[in-house]
Structure formats: structure tokens, C-alpha cells
Design a protein around this motif. Structure first.
Motif, PDB file in Angstrom:
ATOM      1  N   MET A   1       0.848  -1.171   0.000  1.00 20.11           N
ATOM      2  CA  MET A   1       0.000   0.000   0.000  1.00 20.11           C
ATOM      3  C   MET A   1       0.898   1.240   0.000  1.00 20.11           C
ATOM      4  O   MET A   1       1.872   1.314   0.719  1.00 20.11           O
ATOM      5  N   SER A   2       0.550   2.205  -0.795  1.00 21.69           N
ATOM      6  CA  SER A   2       1.342   3.427  -0.848  1.00 21.69           C
ATOM      7  C   SER A   2       0.619   4.553  -0.130  1.00 21.69           C
ATOM      8  O   SER A   2      -0.582   4.510   0.075  1.00 21.69           O
ATOM      9  N   SER A   3       1.374   5.569   0.248  1.00 18.76           N
ATOM     10  CA  SER A   3       0.762   6.713   0.915  1.00 18.76           C
ATOM     11  C   SER A   3       0.159   7.644  -0.127  1.00 18.76           C
ATOM     12  O   SER A   3       0.598   7.655  -1.277  1.00 18.76           O
ATOM     13  N   PRO A   4      -0.833   8.431   0.265  1.00 19.16           N
ATOM     14  CA  PRO A   4      -1.434   9.363  -0.677  1.00 19.16           C
ATOM     15  C   PRO A   4      -0.391  10.335  -1.209  1.00 19.16           C
ATOM     16  O   PRO A   4       0.457  10.815  -0.471  1.00 19.16           O
ATOM     17  N   GLY A   5      -0.470  10.615  -2.483  1.00 16.19           N
ATOM     18  CA  GLY A   5       0.514  11.479  -3.110  1.00 16.19           C
ATOM     19  C   GLY A   5       0.072  12.920  -3.153  1.00 16.19           C
ATOM     20  O   GLY A   5      -0.859  13.341  -2.468  1.00 16.19           O
ATOM     21  N   ILE A   6       0.745  13.637  -4.006  1.00 20.51           N
ATOM     22  CA  ILE A   6       0.521  15.072  -4.119  1.00 20.51           C
ATOM     23  C   ILE A   6      -0.891  15.390  -4.615  1.00 20.51           C
ATOM     24  O   ILE A   6      -1.415  16.465  -4.371  1.00 20.51           O
ATOM     25  N   ASP A   7      -1.518  14.448  -5.305  1.00 23.04           N
ATOM     26  CA  ASP A   7      -2.864  14.675  -5.834  1.00 23.04           C
ATOM     27  C   ASP A   7      -3.957  14.324  -4.836  1.00 23.04           C
ATOM     28  O   ASP A   7      -5.129  14.308  -5.195  1.00 23.04           O
ATOM     29  N   ARG A   8      -3.575  14.040  -3.598  1.00 25.93           N
ATOM     30  CA  ARG A   8      -4.573  13.685  -2.589  1.00 25.93           C
ATOM     31  C   ARG A   8      -5.587  14.826  -2.458  1.00 25.93           C
ATOM     32  O   ARG A   8      -5.215  15.962  -2.170  1.00 25.93           O
ATOM     33  N   PRO A   9      -6.851  14.546  -2.682  1.00 22.52           N
ATOM     34  CA  PRO A   9      -7.852  15.604  -2.533  1.00 22.52           C
ATOM     35  C   PRO A   9      -8.037  15.964  -1.058  1.00 22.52           C
ATOM     36  O   PRO A   9      -8.020  15.102  -0.190  1.00 22.52           O
ATOM     37  N   LEU A  10      -8.185  17.237  -0.801  1.00 30.02           N
ATOM     38  CA  LEU A  10      -8.463  17.729   0.544  1.00 30.02           C
ATOM     39  C   LEU A  10      -9.916  18.189   0.540  1.00 30.02           C
ATOM     40  O   LEU A  10     -10.290  19.052  -0.252  1.00 30.02           O
ATOM     41  N   ARG A  11     -10.725  17.602   1.415  1.00 30.24           N
ATOM     42  CA  ARG A  11     -12.158  17.896   1.379  1.00 30.24           C
ATOM     43  C   ARG A  11     -12.724  18.386   2.703  1.00 30.24           C
ATOM     44  O   ARG A  11     -13.624  19.203   2.719  1.00 30.24           O
ATOM     45  N   THR A  12     -12.223  17.856   3.803  1.00 36.50           N
ATOM     46  CA  THR A  12     -12.818  18.179   5.101  1.00 36.50           C
ATOM     47  C   THR A  12     -11.881  19.038   5.937  1.00 36.50           C
ATOM     48  O   THR A  12     -10.684  19.151   5.655  1.00 36.50           O
ATOM     49  N   ALA A  13     -12.418  19.622   7.002  1.00 38.30           N
ATOM     50  CA  ALA A  13     -11.600  20.422   7.912  1.00 38.30           C
ATOM     51  C   ALA A  13     -10.456  19.583   8.473  1.00 38.30           C
ATOM     52  O   ALA A  13      -9.332  20.062   8.608  1.00 38.30           O
ATOM     53  N   ALA A  14     -10.714  18.309   8.757  1.00 38.93           N
ATOM     54  CA  ALA A  14      -9.665  17.425   9.287  1.00 38.93           C
ATOM     55  C   ALA A  14      -8.556  17.205   8.264  1.00 38.93           C
ATOM     56  O   ALA A  14      -7.376  17.174   8.619  1.00 38.93           O
ATOM     57  N   HIS A  15      -8.920  17.067   6.995  1.00 34.44           N
ATOM     58  CA  HIS A  15      -7.908  16.920   5.948  1.00 34.44           C
ATOM     59  C   HIS A  15      -6.991  18.140   5.936  1.00 34.44           C
ATOM     60  O   HIS A  15      -5.769  18.014   5.912  1.00 34.44           O
ATOM     61  N   PHE A  16      -7.595  19.338   5.927  1.00 32.90           N
ATOM     62  CA  PHE A  16      -6.809  20.561   5.871  1.00 32.90           C
ATOM     63  C   PHE A  16      -5.935  20.711   7.117  1.00 32.90           C
ATOM     64  O   PHE A  16      -4.781  21.116   7.018  1.00 32.90           O
ATOM     65  N   ALA A  17      -6.469  20.382   8.291  1.00 31.71           N
ATOM     66  CA  ALA A  17      -5.726  20.531   9.543  1.00 31.71           C
ATOM     67  C   ALA A  17      -4.429  19.720   9.529  1.00 31.71           C
ATOM     68  O   ALA A  17      -3.422  20.142  10.098  1.00 31.71           O
ATOM     69  N   GLN A  18      -4.433  18.580   8.870  1.00 29.57           N
ATOM     70  CA  GLN A  18      -3.241  17.728   8.772  1.00 29.57           C
ATOM     71  C   GLN A  18      -2.109  18.398   8.009  1.00 29.57           C
ATOM     72  O   GLN A  18      -0.956  18.045   8.205  1.00 29.57           O
ATOM     73  N   TYR A  19      -2.437  19.314   7.116  1.00 28.22           N
ATOM     74  CA  TYR A  19      -1.448  19.851   6.196  1.00 28.22           C
ATOM     75  C   TYR A  19      -1.152  21.343   6.374  1.00 28.22           C
ATOM     76  O   TYR A  19      -0.642  21.983   5.464  1.00 28.22           O
ATOM     77  N   GLU A  48     -14.788  25.763   9.536  1.00 24.61           N
ATOM     78  CA  GLU A  48     -15.545  26.214   8.374  1.00 24.61           C
ATOM     79  C   GLU A  48     -14.715  26.959   7.341  1.00 24.61           C
ATOM     80  O   GLU A  48     -15.163  27.137   6.212  1.00 24.61           O
ATOM     81  N   THR A  49     -13.519  27.415   7.724  1.00 24.93           N
ATOM     82  CA  THR A  49     -12.671  28.147   6.788  1.00 24.93           C
ATOM     83  C   THR A  49     -11.222  27.688   6.901  1.00 24.93           C
ATOM     84  O   THR A  49     -10.813  27.122   7.926  1.00 24.93           O
ATOM     85  N   ILE A  50     -10.488  27.929   5.828  1.00 20.51           N
ATOM     86  CA  ILE A  50      -9.045  27.742   5.837  1.00 20.51           C
ATOM     87  C   ILE A  50      -8.418  29.084   5.477  1.00 20.51           C
ATOM     88  O   ILE A  50      -9.092  29.948   4.911  1.00 20.51           O
ATOM     89  N   ALA A  60      -8.882  34.142   3.714  1.00 23.82           N
ATOM     90  CA  ALA A  60      -9.791  33.166   4.324  1.00 23.82           C
ATOM     91  C   ALA A  60     -10.714  32.611   3.247  1.00 23.82           C
ATOM     92  O   ALA A  60     -11.371  33.373   2.534  1.00 23.82           O
ATOM     93  N   LEU A  61     -10.749  31.281   3.131  1.00 23.91           N
ATOM     94  CA  LEU A  61     -11.577  30.606   2.128  1.00 23.91           C
ATOM     95  C   LEU A  61     -12.568  29.685   2.823  1.00 23.91           C
ATOM     96  O   LEU A  61     -12.185  28.909   3.707  1.00 23.91           O
ATOM     97  N   PRO A  62     -13.844  29.744   2.442  1.00 23.53           N
ATOM     98  CA  PRO A  62     -14.846  28.876   3.072  1.00 23.53           C
ATOM     99  C   PRO A  62     -14.705  27.437   2.574  1.00 23.53           C
ATOM    100  O   PRO A  62     -14.682  27.187   1.365  1.00 23.53           O
ATOM    101  N   ILE A  63     -14.600  26.486   3.491  1.00 21.82           N
ATOM    102  CA  ILE A  63     -14.459  25.083   3.104  1.00 21.82           C
ATOM    103  C   ILE A  63     -15.659  24.644   2.269  1.00 21.82           C
ATOM    104  O   ILE A  63     -15.506  23.913   1.294  1.00 21.82           O
ATOM    105  N   GLY A  64     -16.855  25.123   2.601  1.00 24.81           N
ATOM    106  CA  GLY A  64     -18.058  24.760   1.852  1.00 24.81           C
ATOM    107  C   GLY A  64     -18.080  25.288   0.429  1.00 24.81           C
ATOM    108  O   GLY A  64     -18.846  24.813  -0.397  1.00 24.81           O
ATOM    109  N   GLY A  65     -17.242  26.258   0.120  1.00 26.05           N
ATOM    110  CA  GLY A  65     -17.202  26.846  -1.213  1.00 26.05           C
ATOM    111  C   GLY A  65     -16.065  26.319  -2.083  1.00 26.05           C
ATOM    112  O   GLY A  65     -15.829  26.839  -3.170  1.00 26.05           O
TER     113      GLY A  65
END
Length: 75
Positions: A1-19, A48-50, A60-65
Motif C-alpha cells: 500500500m502506498s501513501s497518498p501522493g501530491i494529488d490527494r484531494p483535501l475535502r474536510t476540515a480534518a484533511h486541511f488541519a493535517q497539512y 468552516e474556513t481555511i 480566508a476561504l470557506p471550506i463549503g465553497g
């Protein structure tokens, strides 16, 4: 199994928080201040924002947008 690469989609607040600190590419569904595409270091990630640093300023960008977002290589 490989780790997610550079094209890993970021969708949720938790995804963004990791990076926080990594360079990201974000495309919005609707323009914000005349633009839809942002690329820069991810400065902060909330529920709600990043915040992406673009041209020396935090935007500031809205995650929902967000249409799509992923890690981006540093140029």
C-alpha cells in the motif's frame, strides 16, 4: 500500500488541519475578490474556513465553497 501522493484531494476540515504549513492549491466554486484559484502555504484550518497565504497576505476561504483542493508542489 502506498501513501497518498501530491494529488490527494483535501475535502474536510480534518484533511486541511493535517497539512497546515504545506503548499496547497484551492479552487473555489464562486470567485472571491475576483479570483477562484489560490495557491500558497496553508496558514490555518478551522471548522468552516481555511487560510492560505497568497502574495504575502492571508486569504480566508470557506471550506463549503471549495470545488477542489490538493497539495501542490513548491515552485
Amino acid at each position: 500500500m502506498s501513501s497518498p501522493g501530491i494529488d490527494r484531494p483535501l475535502r474536510t476540515a480534518a484533511h486541511f488541519a493535517q497539512y497546515v504549513g504545506e503548499t496547497v492549491f484551492v479552487e473555489l466554486t464562486q470567485p472571491l475578490e475576483g479570483r477562484r484559484r489560490f495557491k500558497g502555504p496553508l496558514a490555518a484550518a478551522g471548522a468552516e474556513t481555511i487560510e492560505v497565504e497568497v502574495d504575502g497576505q492571508r486569504v480566508a476561504l470557506p471550506i463549503g465553497g471549495i470545488r477542489r483542493a490538493h497539495l501542490a508542489p513548491d515552485d
